[in-house]
Enzyme design. Structure first.
Site, PDB file in Angstrom:
ATOM      1  N   PHE A 117       0.618  -1.014  -0.770  1.00 15.50           N
ATOM      2  CA  PHE A 117       0.114  -0.410  -0.106  1.00 15.50           C
ATOM      3  C   PHE A 117       0.927   1.517   0.272  1.00 15.50           C
ATOM      4  CE2 PHE A 117      -4.434  -1.309   0.413  1.00 15.50           C
ATOM      5  CZ  PHE A 117      -4.071  -3.255   0.453  1.00 15.50           C
ATOM      6  N   ALA A 118       0.721   2.482  -1.307  1.00  9.33           N
ATOM      7  CA  ALA A 118       1.282   2.718  -1.296  1.00  9.33           C
ATOM      8  C   ALA A 118       0.695   4.441  -1.165  1.00  9.33           C
ATOM      9  CB  ALA A 118       2.484   3.531  -2.496  1.00  9.33           C
ATOM     10  N   HIS A 229       7.676  -9.202  15.807  1.00  9.98           N
ATOM     11  CA  HIS A 229       8.421  -7.773  15.489  1.00  9.98           C
ATOM     12  C   HIS A 229       9.274  -7.871  15.752  1.00  9.98           C
ATOM     13  CE1 HIS A 229       7.849  -3.915  16.300  1.00  9.98           C
ATOM     14  NE2 HIS A 229       7.141  -3.881  15.448  1.00  9.98           N
ATOM     15  N   GLY A 231      10.641  -5.392  17.733  1.00  9.65           N
ATOM     16  CA  GLY A 231      11.279  -4.894  18.634  1.00  9.65           C
ATOM     17  C   GLY A 231      10.684  -5.897  19.992  1.00  9.65           C
ATOM     18  N   GLU A 299      -2.932  -4.227  13.490  1.00  6.77           N
ATOM     19  CA  GLU A 299      -1.910  -5.332  13.699  1.00  6.77           C
ATOM     20  C   GLU A 299      -2.741  -5.790  15.066  1.00  6.77           C
ATOM     21  OE1 GLU A 299       2.548  -4.286  13.476  1.00  6.77           O
ATOM     22  OE2 GLU A 299       2.388  -3.547  15.855  1.00  6.77           O
TER      23      GLU A 299
END
Ligand SMILES: *[C@@H]1O[C@H](CO)[C@@H](O)[C@H](O)[C@H]1NC(C)=O
Length: 350
Positions: A117-118, A229, A231, A299
């Site tokens: 998706f841009a 993820h 993080g 998410e």
């Protein structure tokens, strides 16, 4: 009295005999039925009408005399865990042989679809995404990239290798980035239903503001594929940024959950990703009707989905690192990584 007893015994014997005949005849016809159905199915696959989704062949055939390093079940990575408690592989560098995998998967002539998706200013990331995908993502396979954008005129011209295609789909401009994020699930669901179900085998849904740096290939294929993820893989699950309000359909309690998965990269077989996107979209919309937006939108819903529907393959954080994070010793290679960006410049609202 004696005669009567004989009658009962004879009657019982006859009944047992009858039941035996009945049972074996049912059993036989059942077996016949199964055989017939198997024949019917294999004929369907050979020359009959295609089922709704392409059925993927899990038979792993390698060419005779293929040379590769001897595998071991004693030696391998000891610094990381390479299998989940539900026995899904966790893919790290040095846990697979790309030459061996390509010899299995390339002859299947599969097509890997990609969505990206841009929307709005995120279009600025598209060129690097596409160029680096051409160099590293499923090189030598049929890859069909679908770009969703509201800036059709700004889609860059990128030269792609043979077997690779790009399709641009127009989407409306949204005023909030949260809404762009939320609508992605719906758009992927519709793309699978309308266009992909007969023209692709696997799909990966990737964030545009990321670049490929190294090989990402057939080792990542699986029914339902999630990326851990970067993080949160060293963090206790009570500290994962899951949605914590029980009123939301994305809710996960502090003592629940497996990993914190990325919203920026997930995939798998079409039917699996179709179910995921449909479920997340339904839950997101039901939440919205009650005025709830999950902490990290799609998410959060993805994490809830992956907790209930365990991924059959888990990709290590090599598959979505972040450029601003220093590399850790267990990360031997970075394959795909989020670029450093200034949110104030690119998001319509912050
Ligand atoms: C391989 O797949 C591509 C794309 O789906 C198709 O155009 C081509 O005809 C296929 N080749 C063979 C040998 O089946």
């Amino acid at each position: 009295m004696y005669l009567w007893n004989i009658k009962i015994v004879a009657g019982t014997l006859l009944l047992v005999l009858l039941l035996g005949v009945l049972y074996s005849s049912i059993f036989q016809s059942h077996r016949f039925f199964l055989v017939f159905e198997n024949k019917y199915i294999s004929q369907l696959h050979r020359n009959g009408p295609q089922p709704d989704f392409r059925t993927h062949d899990f038979h792993f055939e390698v060419p005779d005399h293929l040379q590769y390093k001897q595998p071991s079940i004693l030696q391998g990575r000891t610094d990381v865990v390479t299998v989940t408690p539900w026995l899904a592989p966790v893919v790290w560098e040095e846990t697979f042989d790309p030459v061996l995998l390509d010899s299995i998967y390339r002859p299947k002539n599969m097509t890997i679809a990609v969505t990206v998706f841009a929307v709005g200013k995120y279009i600025m990331f598209l060129k690097n995404f596409l160029e680096t995908a051409d160099q590293h993502f499923f090189v030598g396979y049929n890859v069909h990239i679908f770009v969703f954008t509201d800036r059709l005129d700004d889609v860059p011209q990128v030269k792609m290798a043979v077997g690779r295609q790009l399709t641009v789909r127009a989407v409306p401009s949204y005023s909030r980035w949260q809404e762009i994020s939320a609508r992605r699930m719906e758009m992927i669901q519709i793309l699978i239903e309308e266009k992909l179900h007969n023209s692709a085998d696997y799909i990966f849904c990737l964030d545009v503001d990321s670049n490929f740096h190294n090989h990402w290939g057939a080792e990542s294929l699986g029914g339902l594929v999630a990326v851990v993820h970067p993080g949160y893989y060293e963090v206790d699950r009570s500290r994962f940024p899951y949605e914590r309000r029980p009123a939301s359909r994305a809710y996960i309690a502090p003592e629940e959950g497996d990993f914190y998965y990325c919203g920026g990269a997930f995939g798998g077989l079409l039917q699996e990703v179709h179910l995921l996107t449909k479920t997340c979209r339904t839950n997101f919309e039901a939440d919205a009707k009650e005025g709830i937006e999950a902490a990290w939108q799609e998410e959060s819903h993805l994490n809830r989905y992956m907790w209930i529907n365990k991924p059959s393959k888990v990709l290590s954080p090599e598959y979505l690192w972040q450029d601003f994070k220093p590399r850790k010793p267990e990360i031997h290679i970075i394959r795909f990584s989020g670029v450093i960006k200034n949110y104030a410049l690119i998001r319509p609202n912050v």
